[in-house]
Structures are given as C-alpha cells and as structure tokens.
Motif scaffolding. Structure first.
Motif, PDB file in Angstrom:
ATOM      1  N   LEU A 113     -55.390 -63.031   5.725  1.00 42.01           N
ATOM      2  CA  LEU A 113     -55.683 -61.789   6.458  1.00 42.01           C
ATOM      3  C   LEU A 113     -57.135 -61.337   6.337  1.00 42.01           C
ATOM      4  O   LEU A 113     -57.688 -60.731   7.265  1.00 42.01           O
ATOM      5  N   ALA A 114     -57.775 -61.623   5.192  1.00 44.15           N
ATOM      6  CA  ALA A 114     -59.110 -61.066   4.934  1.00 44.15           C
ATOM      7  C   ALA A 114     -60.225 -61.637   5.813  1.00 44.15           C
ATOM      8  O   ALA A 114     -61.079 -60.871   6.288  1.00 44.15           O
ATOM      9  N   PRO A 115     -60.303 -62.966   6.064  1.00 43.95           N
ATOM     10  CA  PRO A 115     -61.440 -63.499   6.825  1.00 43.95           C
ATOM     11  C   PRO A 115     -61.638 -62.903   8.216  1.00 43.95           C
ATOM     12  O   PRO A 115     -62.784 -62.609   8.593  1.00 43.95           O
ATOM     13  N   PRO A 116     -60.564 -62.699   9.030  1.00 46.36           N
ATOM     14  CA  PRO A 116     -60.817 -62.079  10.338  1.00 46.36           C
ATOM     15  C   PRO A 116     -61.426 -60.688  10.239  1.00 46.36           C
ATOM     16  O   PRO A 116     -62.287 -60.313  11.045  1.00 46.36           O
ATOM     17  N   ILE A 117     -60.992 -59.926   9.225  1.00 51.10           N
ATOM     18  CA  ILE A 117     -61.560 -58.586   9.022  1.00 51.10           C
ATOM     19  C   ILE A 117     -63.018 -58.705   8.592  1.00 51.10           C
ATOM     20  O   ILE A 117     -63.898 -57.980   9.076  1.00 51.10           O
ATOM     21  N   ALA A 118     -63.280 -59.662   7.678  1.00 52.96           N
ATOM     22  CA  ALA A 118     -64.654 -59.879   7.213  1.00 52.96           C
ATOM     23  C   ALA A 118     -65.562 -60.305   8.356  1.00 52.96           C
ATOM     24  O   ALA A 118     -66.741 -59.942   8.401  1.00 52.96           O
ATOM     25  N   GLY A 119     -65.007 -61.067   9.293  1.00 55.94           N
ATOM     26  CA  GLY A 119     -65.790 -61.508  10.447  1.00 55.94           C
ATOM     27  C   GLY A 119     -66.318 -60.334  11.250  1.00 55.94           C
ATOM     28  O   GLY A 119     -67.463 -60.354  11.730  1.00 55.94           O
ATOM     29  N   ARG A 120     -65.511 -59.306  11.390  1.00 53.50           N
ATOM     30  CA  ARG A 120     -65.958 -58.118  12.122  1.00 53.50           C
ATOM     31  C   ARG A 120     -67.063 -57.381  11.372  1.00 53.50           C
ATOM     32  O   ARG A 120     -68.035 -56.910  11.974  1.00 53.50           O
ATOM     33  N   PHE A 121     -66.913 -57.280  10.048  1.00 51.12           N
ATOM     34  CA  PHE A 121     -67.949 -56.630   9.251  1.00 51.12           C
ATOM     35  C   PHE A 121     -69.255 -57.416   9.277  1.00 51.12           C
ATOM     36  O   PHE A 121     -70.340 -56.832   9.216  1.00 51.12           O
ATOM     37  N   SER A 122     -69.155 -58.743   9.367  1.00 51.78           N
ATOM     38  CA  SER A 122     -70.367 -59.573   9.363  1.00 51.78           C
ATOM     39  C   SER A 122     -71.223 -59.319  10.598  1.00 51.78           C
ATOM     40  O   SER A 122     -72.444 -59.483  10.561  1.00 51.78           O
TER      41      SER A 122
END
Length: 397
Positions: free
Chosen positions: A273-282
């Motif tokens: 679950l975390a990487p897609p959310i991190a992608g938006r923050f990046s």
C-alpha cells in the motif's frame, strides 16, 4: 518468430486479451514469488529436523537467489532472441517440477542443489514479463498492467511466507511444499492457456557482448553506482530482519509457534500500500526526500523490534516493510530517471544488486545471529543504514 504488425494494435482494457495477459502474468508472479519465499519461515524447522545451523539453513534462500541473479542474465538474453513467452512457459514448468521433487531429496545438500536449479529458472518471469507487457500493451494503459503485475510480486512473497509457515505448524514441511507445487502446476497450466502469442516480438541478432556493454556503461557513472549500492544495502537490511525474525520470535520471551510467526508476514501489506502513496508525495517533494523518509521509517522499525514486546515488534515489522518498499521504489525510480541511455541495462543492474542483497542478508548475517543473536542482526542493520544515510546522494535534490 516474427510478428506481422499490420492491422494489429496493442491491447487495451476494453479487450479481453488485455485481462488474459494481466491475469496470466499475475498467476505466474504469485507462483514464482511464493515458491521463492515459502522456505523463509521454514528455516527453524529445517535446523531442528535436519540438524543444521541457522546459517546453513539460510543457504536454501541465498543459493536460490544467487542462481536467480545468473538467470536474470541468461534468460533475459534468451528471451530477447527466441521469445519471451517461450522463456516464461519453460521457467514455470521447471519451477513447479523442482518444487515437487525437493521433498523427496535424500539430504540437505540435494535440497540446496535443487534450489539452485529452481532459482535459475525462477528468473524467467521477472526477466521476460516486463518486456512482454511493454510490447503487447498499449502504452497509455501499461501502468495499470504493470502495477497489477508488481503488486502480485509482493502478494506472492507474502502468501508464500504466511501460508507456508501456517501450514507447517499443522502439517509436515513436505506437505507444505507439495501443496505449493500443486498451486504452481495449476498456475503454469493456466498461464499456458491464457497467455496470447506474442504479436510484436522480433528476434534480434545483437551479440551478448553488446548487451553487456550496454549494462557496463552504467558502472562508469558514480551516481548510478551509488544507486546500485543502495539497492544492495536496502535489501541486506530487509532480508536479514525477515530471515532471522522467526528464530528470534521462537525464543524467550516470545516463544511463539510457527503459525503465529507466519502471520507476522502480514506486515507486507504495508509494503503493497505504501509505494503508490509515496509516489504521489514524490511529485511534490522529490524522489530523494521521500526515499530518505522511507529509510527513517526503516530505522524506527528496527529500533522497535529490539524491545521485548510482541506489539512493538509487530509495529516495528510493519514500519520496516513500509519504509523498505517506499525507499526501494524511490531508488528504482531514480535509476530509471538518472539513466539517459540503455535504461534496460540500468534497471537490470539495479535488479541484480537487489537480489545480491537478498543473498548477503540471508546467509552472511547468519554468523552474527549465531554469535550475538538478535543484537547481532540489529547491529549490522544499523551500520548499513548509517552508511546509507551518510552517503552524499542525499546532498541536494
């Protein structure tokens, strides 16, 4: 095979073939990664039943992974010349049959031998799947297919660990492996039935020397070398934790049974679950800053596992998964972004460094576990993370 591309268009989600390809590759991925990681929670069982040390048992993971690195080179080369579908089908067949045979082997040495064979052919799916998707899927919808495929990698690894450990708490480990072999055979036959023939593939006569030169170019780039090193370090830390945590939780003060230890691998859901959310923050803060945040979460998670509290250990493992997959996904994105040419070569080196880290984290850390138990595992983890954080890669964006 040479495709006739006249009046042939790449697959889109409106077509059934798009979903046939996607589901076929998801099944293949589930089979491959569950087979790779089902042995991890069983290592304490092998140490007690086969009278071997934890370090020796870890060879069932590290030998397989090192063979997988070789397979990425060889099978990727073969797939580019003779067809990705052929490589993937052959790899799945060998994977399923080898898993079926391992419980019949007469000794631990033979188990390791078959794991080496298995590891080489496990590489067939990751070596060829992305190339197949890149050619057959419409570029506009490639992200959807690729995301589902990569998610199945994590789910396969999580399922292999959880189901494998849970089953072995009730049944003999041989029954567990035969059950996974049965699933692998079903996935293999389903894959063969569902996967359409390649339409855009063309054989290439490019020499292997040229392929290697395309990859070796990146070894002259200091920035790329840093990223490859980070891939190794991240995976050493992550694999060391998850390889030896079953031994840690079996001892005082926890004394957990294997079925409860297996359930700790549910923490992997945070890694999904975390990487897609991190992608938006990046997009807002930059890849490096988000990667740095992932490493901080990893550090906090490791610290929590050192406290003798089941709840805190579980919380720590969840943060470790979240932090690792965030940092790993950002590092992989930086590799792709930083490579101005031979992008497939750059991605290949990062993938190879990733699996080298798995092999080192599985076995090399075993000596520290034997001598210093969990404190030894944690100490090497902190050393690696400190090296990671002090690296000049973090200076600037």
């Amino acid at each position: 095979m040479e495709a006739n591309c006249e009046n042939v268009t790449p697959y889109t989600p409106d077509e059934m073939s798009f979903w046939r390809v996607t589901i076929a590759l998801m099944l293949a991925s589930l089979s491959v990664f569950s087979t790779l990681y089902v042995f991890q929670p069983l290592l304490p069982v092998f140490t007690s039943q086969l009278n071997i040390s934890a370090t020796e048992a870890s060879f069932l993971m590290s030998a397989c992974v090192l063979a997988m690195v070789a397979g990425l080179f060889v099978l990727g080369f073969v797939a580019d010349r003779y067809g990705r579908s052929l490589v993937m089908k052959g790899s799945l067949i060998v994977t399923a049959l080898s898993l079926l045979v391992i419980p019949f082997t007469p000794s631990f040495e033979w188990m390791v031998t078959f794991r080496v064979i298995q590891g080489f052919f496990l590489a067939g799916i990751p070596a060829a799947a992305m190339g197949y998707l890149g050619e057959e899927m419409a570029h506009k919808h490639l992200g959807l297919a690729m995301t589902l495929y990569i998610s199945s990698n994590a789910l396969g690894g999580m399922g292999g660990r959880i189901v494998g450990g849970y089953m072995t708490d009730f049944f003999d480990w041989r029954i567990t492996l035969w059950s996974f072999a049965g699933f692998s055979l079903i996935a293999t036959f389903s894959f063969m039935f569902m996967l359409p023939e390649e339409r855009f593939f063309r054989e290439t006569d490019q020499r292997i020397v040229e392929d290697l030169q395309g990859m070796l170019v990146h070894l002259k780039n200091a920035h790329m070398l840093v990223l490859f090193l980070l891939g190794v370090l991240l995976q050493i830390v992550f694999t060391a934790i998850w390889t030896y945590v079953p031994f840690y939780l079996q001892e005082e003060p926890f004394t957990w049974s294997l079925k409860w230890i297996a359930l700790t691998y549910s923490a992997y859901i945070f890694g999904v679950l975390a990487p897609p959310i991190a992608g938006r923050f990046s997009d807002a803060f930059g890849l490096k800053k988000v990667m740095f945040t992932g490493v901080i979460l990893l550090i906090i998670g490791v610290m929590l596992t050192s406290i003798s509290s089941g709840i805190l250990v579980l919380s720590g493992l969840s943060l470790i998964c979240m932090g690792f997959f965030v940092a790993h996904s950002m590092a992989a994105a930086l590799v792709s972004k930083s490579a101005t040419h031979h992008r497939s070569g750059a991605s290949g080196f990062y993938l190879i460094s990733y699996y080298i880290g798995v092999a080192i984290g599985s076995t090399a850390v075993g000596t520290l576990w034997e001598q210093f138990q969990w404190n030894g595992v944690i100490s090497v983890t902190f050393l690696l993370i400190i090296l990671f954080l002090l690296h000049p890669l973090y200076k600037g964006e």
